[in-house]
Motif scaffolding. Sequence first.
Motif, PDB file in Angstrom:
ATOM      1  N   SER A 125      23.500  46.561  44.816  1.00 59.42           N
ATOM      2  CA  SER A 125      24.883  46.727  45.304  1.00 59.42           C
ATOM      3  C   SER A 125      25.585  48.186  45.525  1.00 59.42           C
ATOM      4  CB  SER A 125      25.882  45.787  44.689  1.00 59.42           C
ATOM      5  OG  SER A 125      26.095  46.205  43.323  1.00 59.42           O
ATOM      6  N   ARG A 151      26.613  50.179  48.941  1.00 64.27           N
ATOM      7  CA  ARG A 151      27.594  50.905  48.942  1.00 64.27           C
ATOM      8  C   ARG A 151      27.599  52.385  49.209  1.00 64.27           C
ATOM      9  NH1 ARG A 151      29.005  47.615  44.435  1.00 64.27           N
ATOM     10  NH2 ARG A 151      28.682  49.322  43.139  1.00 64.27           N
ATOM     11  N   TRP A 201      35.982  36.730  46.946  1.00 66.34           N
ATOM     12  CA  TRP A 201      35.903  37.467  48.181  1.00 66.34           C
ATOM     13  C   TRP A 201      37.085  37.657  48.956  1.00 66.34           C
ATOM     14  CZ3 TRP A 201      31.584  40.513  47.803  1.00 66.34           C
ATOM     15  CH2 TRP A 201      30.578  40.124  47.001  1.00 66.34           C
ATOM     16  N   HIS A 237      34.938  44.044  46.619  1.00 66.60           N
ATOM     17  CA  HIS A 237      34.711  43.127  45.504  1.00 66.60           C
ATOM     18  C   HIS A 237      33.261  43.225  44.873  1.00 66.60           C
ATOM     19  CE1 HIS A 237      38.496  41.537  46.257  1.00 66.60           C
ATOM     20  NE2 HIS A 237      38.123  41.419  47.481  1.00 66.60           N
ATOM     21  N   SER A 238      32.227  43.904  45.336  1.00 64.85           N
ATOM     22  CA  SER A 238      31.121  44.274  44.809  1.00 64.85           C
ATOM     23  C   SER A 238      31.083  45.248  43.841  1.00 64.85           C
ATOM     24  CB  SER A 238      29.940  44.409  45.660  1.00 64.85           C
ATOM     25  OG  SER A 238      30.033  45.644  46.452  1.00 64.85           O
ATOM     26  N   GLU A 242      20.883  43.749  39.928  1.00 69.25           N
ATOM     27  CA  GLU A 242      22.014  43.404  40.941  1.00 69.25           C
ATOM     28  C   GLU A 242      22.838  44.597  41.099  1.00 69.25           C
ATOM     29  OE1 GLU A 242      22.257  41.128  43.000  1.00 69.25           O
ATOM     30  OE2 GLU A 242      20.550  39.832  42.088  1.00 69.25           O
ATOM     31  N   LYS A 243      23.326  45.186  40.012  1.00 69.12           N
ATOM     32  CA  LYS A 243      24.111  46.194  40.181  1.00 69.12           C
ATOM     33  C   LYS A 243      23.746  47.443  41.068  1.00 69.12           C
ATOM     34  CE  LYS A 243      26.400  45.381  35.424  1.00 69.12           C
ATOM     35  NZ  LYS A 243      26.346  46.242  34.150  1.00 69.12           N
ATOM     36  N   LEU A 294      29.404  39.209  43.266  1.00 67.98           N
ATOM     37  CA  LEU A 294      30.673  39.758  42.812  1.00 67.98           C
ATOM     38  C   LEU A 294      30.672  40.792  41.718  1.00 67.98           C
ATOM     39  CD1 LEU A 294      32.470  36.632  43.036  1.00 67.98           C
ATOM     40  CD2 LEU A 294      33.284  38.289  44.623  1.00 67.98           C
ATOM     41  N   GLY A 295      31.389  41.946  41.705  1.00 67.57           N
ATOM     42  CA  GLY A 295      31.092  42.999  40.755  1.00 67.57           C
ATOM     43  C   GLY A 295      31.755  42.740  39.246  1.00 67.57           C
ATOM     44  N   LEU A 338      24.814  40.225  48.086  1.00 62.57           N
ATOM     45  CA  LEU A 338      25.358  40.765  47.058  1.00 62.57           C
ATOM     46  C   LEU A 338      26.285  39.852  46.108  1.00 62.57           C
ATOM     47  CD1 LEU A 338      26.777  43.870  49.264  1.00 62.57           C
ATOM     48  CD2 LEU A 338      24.735  43.701  47.797  1.00 62.57           C
ATOM     49  N   PHE A 396      33.236  43.206  51.166  1.00 65.31           N
ATOM     50  CA  PHE A 396      31.764  43.218  50.220  1.00 65.31           C
ATOM     51  C   PHE A 396      32.134  44.457  49.589  1.00 65.31           C
ATOM     52  CE2 PHE A 396      29.275  40.195  53.250  1.00 65.31           C
ATOM     53  CZ  PHE A 396      28.804  39.489  52.359  1.00 65.31           C
TER      54      PHE A 396
END
Length: 471
Positions: free
Chosen positions: A90, A94, A278, A131-132, A86-87, A76-77, A74, A128
């Motif tokens: 993650s 979630r 993170w 912060h994602s 990637e979005k 970082l958002g 994952l 995780f």
Amino acid sequence: MDNHLGSDHFLSLPRPDILVGPPTGVPDTTTLAAHDFDVDTRTGFMPPQPALSRLPPQWETWESTLDEAISLKLMLGDTPGLAEGEKTKSESWRNRVRNLPVLPVDDLKKSELTLRRAHHVLGWIMHFYIHSLPIDAPVVIPRPISLPMLRVSEQLQLPPLLTYSDDVLYNWEYKSAPGTADRAPALDNLRCQTLFTGTTDEEEFYLSSARIELKGVDALELMQVIMDEAFVGDDIAMRRIASYLTSMSTVIHELRTLLLSARDGCNPDIFYHRIRPWFRGEDSDPLKRKWVFEGIEEDPTLRVPTELSGPSAGQSSLVHALDIFLGVDQYSHSSSLAGSSSTTATKSAFLDRMQQYMPRHHRTFLNHLSSNPRPLRSIVTGANDPALLEAYNTAVLALKEFRDAHMIIVTLYIIGPSRKPAPSAGTSVIRPDFEKDYGNVESLKGTGGTELVKFLKDVRNRTVGAVLHDS
């Protein structure tokens, strides 16, 4: 029983299996048995054996959720240019977290080891998750994580997020099985159990602190024998204390070398842009988003957390112990220093706060150390012994040099990268330059939530201020 910190009451084998109950008041630290400290003669504040690496099957859901986050790599958002794939990846993870069952924690309370592992796993999942998140999303920690994390943290008397103990003290294992004659883990035979990024840079960052903790055992042993000699208190004892303080200076210099060795395996840009974000807690979020623990109102025994700082070197019990033993803490916290009362109060408040992030048995140890009726600094000031005075000052200055090294690390790993433009996703450095957008270098926040540069300069300068002068 004698009211002093003798060898029977200072270091001991830990009691990791001790049953724990709800938080209680501060104990009478002058009569504690040694096992209450969870400080080992071989490994100090580190456990003598690796922490539990997996929870029992009842909580396998948590373990597999963490495994999935790691395997998905994952991101970082707030990564600039983050790909839609990637979005989506993650957010799917979630969503699975939000739909987990709320597992009970009662059986975890039977063992300190399982509680530690649960705090570790839940903390990693929580970081995780937070912060994602997209940069504009509110931080709402879902019930399946927030409720067990709050309950486990209440039992351990720790804040409900990752701490230094999760990242360092209880996050190691052996590379290869140690020999039967090994007294303590070899400094080069360690690896980490859990990483956010899977990079060797992240692993070396944690392990550099772990090596300092292990080497710190030598300093703890010297504290013990010095206090034993102080209990005797004759001229021979004073000469021995001076010799032991000279040895302590050498140990502190070795700690400094280990601290600086982080440069050998951890790239500053990778650390600052890919790893450090993170760790952030609520009070070091540059966007100042409030962390909401979903479902907390369902359990009247839970309280809304007030301590939500990320892992910090300020949470190392070893460094606090050195401060307390040398008397630097009391001197530095004194409001009598001209023109420094407000800064001193801020420093004291921060260090007191950081003790709340330590394992509670280690806090008890520091309380016990503080209650020593024969503090070293008072012995030195009352001895009228030039050799003892010189040895004490040499140890204090060694601690100052250790803090100089900390400033070097901060400059290299935080201040320097914060001034560079941040590349977008797909490069080796992926963080936006938050300090450029949200503040200057002097106001850089440490992961503990304090103004990093200003605070570290003050701590370093006040360590020098603890040097004694001939009367």
